[in-house]
Design a protein around this motif. Sequence first.
Motif, PDB file in Angstrom:
ATOM      1  N   TYR A 214       0.853  -1.183   0.000  1.00  0.00           N
ATOM      2  CA  TYR A 214       0.000   0.000   0.000  1.00  0.00           C
ATOM      3  C   TYR A 214       0.885   1.228   0.000  1.00  0.00           C
ATOM      4  N   GLY A 215       0.621   2.154  -0.921  1.00  0.00           N
ATOM      5  CA  GLY A 215       1.472   3.322  -1.019  1.00  0.00           C
ATOM      6  C   GLY A 215       0.858   4.618  -0.567  1.00  0.00           C
ATOM      7  N   GLY A 216      -0.472   4.660  -0.409  1.00  0.00           N
ATOM      8  CA  GLY A 216      -1.131   5.921  -0.121  1.00  0.00           C
ATOM      9  C   GLY A 216      -1.475   6.646  -1.422  1.00  0.00           C
ATOM     10  N   HIS A 217      -1.700   7.962  -1.323  1.00  0.00           N
ATOM     11  CA  HIS A 217      -2.147   8.736  -2.485  1.00  0.00           C
ATOM     12  C   HIS A 217      -0.987   9.247  -3.342  1.00  0.00           C
ATOM     13  N   ALA A 218       0.048   9.816  -2.716  1.00  0.00           N
ATOM     14  CA  ALA A 218       1.150  10.399  -3.482  1.00  0.00           C
ATOM     15  C   ALA A 218       2.385  10.454  -2.599  1.00  0.00           C
ATOM     16  N   GLU A 219       3.568  10.622  -3.249  1.00  0.00           N
ATOM     17  CA  GLU A 219       4.799  10.755  -2.495  1.00  0.00           C
ATOM     18  C   GLU A 219       5.802  11.597  -3.279  1.00  0.00           C
ATOM     19  N   GLN A 220       6.766  12.107  -2.556  1.00  0.00           N
ATOM     20  CA  GLN A 220       7.854  12.826  -3.203  1.00  0.00           C
ATOM     21  C   GLN A 220       9.148  12.558  -2.447  1.00  0.00           C
ATOM     22  N   PHE A 221      10.106  11.956  -3.136  1.00  0.00           N
ATOM     23  CA  PHE A 221      11.445  11.864  -2.581  1.00  0.00           C
ATOM     24  C   PHE A 221      12.074  13.245  -2.739  1.00  0.00           C
ATOM     25  N   TYR A 222      12.737  13.705  -1.712  1.00  0.00           N
ATOM     26  CA  TYR A 222      13.245  15.066  -1.724  1.00  0.00           C
ATOM     27  C   TYR A 222      14.205  15.272  -2.897  1.00  0.00           C
ATOM     28  N   GLY A 223      13.977  16.327  -3.621  1.00  0.00           N
ATOM     29  CA  GLY A 223      14.771  16.622  -4.800  1.00  0.00           C
ATOM     30  C   GLY A 223      14.224  16.008  -6.064  1.00  0.00           C
ATOM     31  N   LYS A 224      13.167  15.196  -5.921  1.00  0.00           N
ATOM     32  CA  LYS A 224      12.545  14.559  -7.080  1.00  0.00           C
ATOM     33  C   LYS A 224      11.148  15.138  -7.293  1.00  0.00           C
ATOM     34  N   ALA A 225      10.522  14.734  -8.402  1.00  0.00           N
ATOM     35  CA  ALA A 225       9.173  15.207  -8.704  1.00  0.00           C
ATOM     36  C   ALA A 225       8.139  14.481  -7.843  1.00  0.00           C
ATOM     37  N   VAL A 226       7.011  15.129  -7.649  1.00  0.00           N
ATOM     38  CA  VAL A 226       5.895  14.498  -6.952  1.00  0.00           C
ATOM     39  C   VAL A 226       5.355  13.357  -7.813  1.00  0.00           C
ATOM     40  N   LYS A 227       5.081  12.218  -7.164  1.00  0.00           N
ATOM     41  CA  LYS A 227       4.553  11.060  -7.881  1.00  0.00           C
ATOM     42  C   LYS A 227       3.207  10.663  -7.286  1.00  0.00           C
ATOM     43  N   VAL A 228       2.168  10.720  -8.102  1.00  0.00           N
ATOM     44  CA  VAL A 228       0.849  10.255  -7.672  1.00  0.00           C
ATOM     45  C   VAL A 228       0.857   8.730  -7.731  1.00  0.00           C
ATOM     46  N   LEU A 229       0.523   8.078  -6.650  1.00  0.00           N
ATOM     47  CA  LEU A 229       0.618   6.620  -6.538  1.00  0.00           C
ATOM     48  C   LEU A 229      -0.670   5.909  -6.933  1.00  0.00           C
ATOM     49  N   GLU A 230      -1.734   6.637  -7.086  1.00  0.00           N
ATOM     50  CA  GLU A 230      -2.988   6.052  -7.550  1.00  0.00           C
ATOM     51  C   GLU A 230      -3.067   6.202  -9.065  1.00  0.00           C
ATOM     52  N   ASP A 231      -3.995   5.497  -9.676  1.00  0.00           N
ATOM     53  CA  ASP A 231      -4.135   5.544 -11.131  1.00  0.00           C
ATOM     54  C   ASP A 231      -5.625   5.483 -11.473  1.00  0.00           C
ATOM     55  N   ALA A 232      -6.051   6.284 -12.430  1.00  0.00           N
ATOM     56  CA  ALA A 232      -7.467   6.333 -12.784  1.00  0.00           C
ATOM     57  C   ALA A 232      -7.986   4.982 -13.228  1.00  0.00           C
ATOM     58  N   ARG A 233      -7.139   4.163 -13.856  1.00  0.00           N
ATOM     59  CA  ARG A 233      -7.598   2.865 -14.366  1.00  0.00           C
ATOM     60  C   ARG A 233      -7.865   1.878 -13.231  1.00  0.00           C
TER      61      ARG A 233
END
Length: 611
Positions: A252-271
């Motif tokens: 389980y990843g939750g909704h979104a995450e960002q490693f510092y210095g990297k781009a925000v990554k949305v962990l959910e997907d519409a599909r």
Amino acid sequence: MRTWVRTSAVAVAVALAGVVGPVAVTPAVAADPGTVTFTGRGFGHGRGMGQYGALGYAVDLGWDHERILRHYYGGATLARDAGNPALSVELTRNTGRSVVVEGPGIAVGGVVTGGRAVLVERTGGGRFDVRTGPSCGGPWTLWKSGVESGAVIATANGAPTVCEADRWTMYRGSLRVVERSGTSYLLNDVSVDDYLRGVLPREVPASWAGLGGGRGAEGLRAQAVAARSYALASSRPTSGATTCDTTACQVYGGHAEQFYGKAVKVLEDARTDTAVADTSGKVMRTAAGAVARAEYSSSTGGWTAGGVFPAVEDLGDATSSNPNRSWTVSVAASRVASALGTGQIRSIAVNARSGLGADGGRVQQVVVVDTAGRTSTFSGDTVRSRLGLKSDWFTVTGQGARNEAEAVVRALYNDVLGREPEPAGLANWTNVVATTNNPRLVADGIVNSKERLQALVTTEYVRALRRGPEPEGLANWVGYMERGATVSDLQIGIFASQESLNVLGGGDTRAWVAGMYAALLGRPASAAETAEWAAVAQRQGRGAAVAGIARSPEAGTQRLLAYYQRFLGRGLDPSGIASWLPAMSGRGDFTIPGMIGGSQEYWNRAQARFP
């Protein structure tokens, strides 16, 4: 004398086919000395649904998700009554640590703190200190001491963000800090459908939805129902949460995450969100009505493993996009020995399987023999877990035992048939020994082969008739033994003939008895023995006389001694006589040579004879 480990029924059937030449076995993959090669099928434990199998059934066979679920979860029923209850997820990276949470309007225990971030630290006794700050980095000001375990941390946007050393992660719902047995835990309280939105993209590729002209979406729907059922039926971890966020539960990843210095990554997907929404409220239920713990794994390899749900063939697993249908990995023998806790490995082989699928199915037992001759056994799952293999469905080849296996095969050919093996026979039988770790298969195969039966008939013809068999007689007697006749039955048939009476005795019964003694017992008959058996022949027929001599303990001992001398180069020991002499009046000439030829003592002697 210790006999070799037994092997699977499938391998026994191959060996007892009685073929001395090429055998219908899967050729072993040659391995460098010092390596063990595992060739396997599938990925994961194989229980319940295969994820690639679900995709294959959807894309290749056009099944909808309900049919897929019924196939894998036999005995369970698809229900639509689960609703969208709340559950709690243990966020394991934060176990035993102070927690930093950020978000607008952040509140702890229902009270707005006035800051944008909080630092929660366990002080012991089920209490926590809460500090506030403007952001994840502080600075921190004590807001409240002695906050009780179970305090809810909520934000105005319903998406609290957990700040860690290397990243931040945003979750739906709210958070809660608890203490259990002196350890702090961070839990995410969230509805099951929002939870699944953070699970499905971690467990299966959302891109499956577009495969097969959109039919792959049924595979995602099947995954959504299985994951919902598994979460609601799972045993609670130590924290008291409903489930956790790792492979120990479901990823389980939750909704979104960002490693510092990297781009925000949305962990959910519409599909995958769509798959969750389309199946909302659907779960698998047991016959008793409870939510079923619907296990699943990446690839079954072609058959599920069984367990809570019946094992079933998984035709969908063969879908072309499955990268785990088959695999091969070579492991240093020293690493195998270290992982399994054995001495230096001389041979390693599968000894028992489930019987379902290719190669005999999943491995139930593996036998390892070290260079000191010690034998250790392991379950297939133990080997899988300790070596990091993809599954417990594999074959094993390699580890130098190929040279040792070849030595045993050469010894058996020489001892049983009196000749060197032809190249094809040597290669195939060597594969049998190297892949099963059981030379008795070769011994049994050669001992029961037509060539050996022909040799037995020829030997008795020469001893009883002083000539070799004619083609018709050879075929007749070989067929007789193939139908279950023993060596003593063969001797009775040939020695009791008129021709034998004429050849050994010149037509005289007493002289014929003396000739039989010399041939069958290797010694002269006394006058009393000659008279006794001549009288039996005259009263009951020559067959009765031959039977009395051929089936006697003395005749059995002579033949048993010959096997010991030929195979082991030594005389009989008391335990061998006690154990095996009774069998010599029956099928012992076909079972005992195989047992001796499959023994550790014979293996050791073969290495010295054919280094």
